[in-house]
Scaffold this active site. Structure first.
Site, PDB file in Angstrom:
ATOM      1  N   CYS A   1      -1.891   9.255   2.461  1.00 33.10           N
ATOM      2  CA  CYS A   1      -1.747   8.632   1.137  1.00 33.10           C
ATOM      3  C   CYS A   1      -2.947   8.927   0.253  1.00 33.10           C
ATOM      4  O   CYS A   1      -2.815   9.075  -0.958  1.00 33.10           O
ATOM      5  CB  CYS A   1      -1.567   7.120   1.288  1.00 33.10           C
ATOM      6  SG  CYS A   1      -0.050   6.636   2.148  1.00 33.10           S
TER       7      CYS A   1
ATOM      8  N   GLU B   1       0.877  -1.169   0.000  1.00 35.11           N
ATOM      9  CA  GLU B   1       0.000   0.000   0.000  1.00 35.11           C
ATOM     10  C   GLU B   1       0.911   1.214   0.000  1.00 35.11           C
ATOM     11  O   GLU B   1       1.456   1.609   1.024  1.00 35.11           O
ATOM     12  CB  GLU B   1      -0.913  -0.007   1.230  1.00 35.11           C
ATOM     13  CG  GLU B   1      -2.189   0.811   1.017  1.00 35.11           C
ATOM     14  CD  GLU B   1      -2.155   2.167   1.674  1.00 35.11           C
ATOM     15  OE1 GLU B   1      -1.890   3.151   0.954  1.00 35.11           O
ATOM     16  OE2 GLU B   1      -2.399   2.254   2.878  1.00 35.11           O
TER      17      GLU B   1
END
Length: 500
Positions: free
Chosen positions: A278, A244
């Site tokens: 993110c 991720e």
């Protein structure tokens, strides 16, 4: 070793300090665990994994529910640790904890339904067999977590790996090791018999050692550049990885959007956690018909947010080296013709960056193509949604996205190349426990959360049981011409052109 279980472990040869990013004060000193210490932790975890696996889904769920209670009861203390180590406001730290608890509860309650043994149908050629599939734990999972959401993000891997029946060795970021230790110590109070969840602390070499250890999988969250190093280290043992990585998410505003709601979402999406997310909104594409009105609302809302002042809504930039990246992105954009309608390079002071909104930024500028990870937004006028989607998809990242539109929101969202998209709300898809979270392209691969997140930490085990001998023995040297003829006829009937 900094493990939460209280079990003896090898000592580290050196230490590192953790600093409050707002003041620079030392808030903790932690050991740097070397390869020997990491291998010892993983070996211990393998022994604990057998006990944890044998508890079964119901037994593990009881421990996970108790852990959830420990975290909830200690949320004030945990929020203080988060604030002290990485700087986000206490209220935002509590919100992060709340979201993590929702996902932990979902994993504990749904693991058996997703991973447990179930029957599957056989085919006409194999009708004499009963078939089942189940998902078994990998054994030990290594988790390398980030500092920006030091509870919510790593628990997306840790809690799902535990629910699937694995022991976990967790390497928190060197910026937030105290958060990782707090979580593991809370878990140890609910399952003291075995060191099912251990924490190792250190810098990059410690994470590298974990990647090269005897773990069954690595769950990584961090930058794309670091992710490539993790993959290279894991390749030595063919250790699978869940990646991720970074993002450069966009928010699209159509002509019929609720502009006040869109501006509010853009401000929160771009500025919360000082932009260190993110999934943060870093790019905004607005239909030309409403561009001026939207921009006015956006600037007015963002101007009320301050970093570093008394009662400020956003905290400092946690990593000192990130300041030079943020400054470079802003200065490069301005040098190439962009305008800062709010903030700008002059508003960067020590570890604090004031909200900055840039317009007229070239699409090949670093502020558009690279992850900034700061409280900045680029806002671009587009002629229609076709241009907006084309520009959104042009980048290398594909983590998430947001669309504000009343009539065509779903159609626009479906065209965005990303692991998840939310319509008329920012990042809602990451907050719903049953939905998977992850990216494509430079944003990584694999998924946390939801059924996909549980299966990431297990392997599929298929089993068949012959119920009675087949009247058509195909996989045997006893097969004769009659069996061949019948099989050929079945192929024609089942798969012939008329059935396609």
């Amino acid at each position: 070793m900094s493990v939460s279980t209280g079990h003896p472990a090898p000592s580290a040869v050196s230490t590192f300090d953790v600093h409050d990013p707002a003041t620079g004060a030392v808030v903790g000193t932690y050991p740097v665990h070397d390869r020997h210490a990491v291998d010892a932790a993983v070996a211990t975890a393998h022994r604990a994994a057998a006990w944890w696996r044998d508890l079964g889904f119901a037994g593990r769920a009881r421990h996970l529910d108790a852990w959830r209670g420990e975290i909830a009861s200690g949320r004030v203390e945990l929020a203080e640790v988060i604030h002290r180590e990485m700087g986000k406001p206490i209220s935002d730290a509590k919100l992060e904890i709340a979201m993590a608890l929702e996902h932990l509860r979902w994993a504990a309650r749904n693991a058996e339904k997703v991973l447990g043994r179930r029957s599957v149908p056989s085919s006409l050629l194999t009708f004499n067999h009963a078939a089942t599939v189940e998902y078994r734990p990998l054994g030990v999972v290594g988790v390398i977590g980030p500092w920006n959401y030091p509870v919510f993000t790593p628990l997306g891997s840790i809690s799902f790996a535990l629910a699937a029946g694995n022991a976990v060795v967790f390497k928190p970021s060197e910026y937030t090791p105290g958060v990782g230790l707090w979580l593991a110590q809370a878990f140890a109070r609910t399952a003291p018999a075995e060191p099912v969840l251990q924490v190792i602390t250190g810098l990059g070499d410690t994470g590298n050692a974990l990647c090269r250890s005897e773990v069954g999988k690595i769950g990584f969250t961090g930058s794309t550049a670091t992710g490539k190093l993790v993959m290279a280290a894991c390749a030595e043992n063919l250790t699978p990885v869940l990646m991720e990585c970074g993002g450069k998410d966009a928010l699209i505003v159509d002509a019929d959007a609720d502009l006040a709601a869109a501006a509010d979402a853009a401000v929160w999406g771009g500025l919360s956690n000082a932009g260190q997310t993110c999934l943060a909104v870093e790019r905004v594409y607005v239909h030309a018909d409403v561009y001026d009105e939207f921009l006015a609302k956006l600037v007015a809302a963002a101007a009320e947010i301050e970093a570093g002042g008394e009662g400020s809504r956003i905290g400092p930039i946690t990593m000192p080296k990130q300041l030079s990246i943020i400054r470079r992105h802003i200065e490069d954009a301005v040098a190439r013709g962009a305008r800062a309608v709010l903030g700008g390079p002059d508003t960067i002071d020590r570890q604090f960056v004031q909200p900055t909104i840039l317009v007229d930024v070239p699409e090949d500028a670093a502020a558009v193509t690279e992850e900034t990870f700061g409280p900045t937004l680029t806002v671009t006028r587009v002629r229609d949604m076709d241009e907006a989607v084309e520009l959104v998809n042009r980048g290398a990242y594909g983590l998430g996205g947001t669309v504000f539109a009343r009539r065509h929101g779903r159609e626009i969202a479906d065209r965005i190349r990303a692991g998840g998209t939310s319509i008329n709300a920012f990042v809602a898809h990451a907050t719903i426990p049953a939905l998977p979270l992850g990216g494509v392209g430079a944003s990584g691969f694999g998924r946390v959360h939801g059924p996909d997140g549980l299966r990431e930490f297990a392997y599929a085990k298929a089993t068949t049981r012959q119920r009675f001998p087949s009247p058509l023995p195909l996989t045997s040297f006893r097969r004769d011409h009659r069996a061949d003829a019948i099989a050929d006829l079945l192929v024609a009937v089942l798969h012939g052109r008329k059935h396609q």
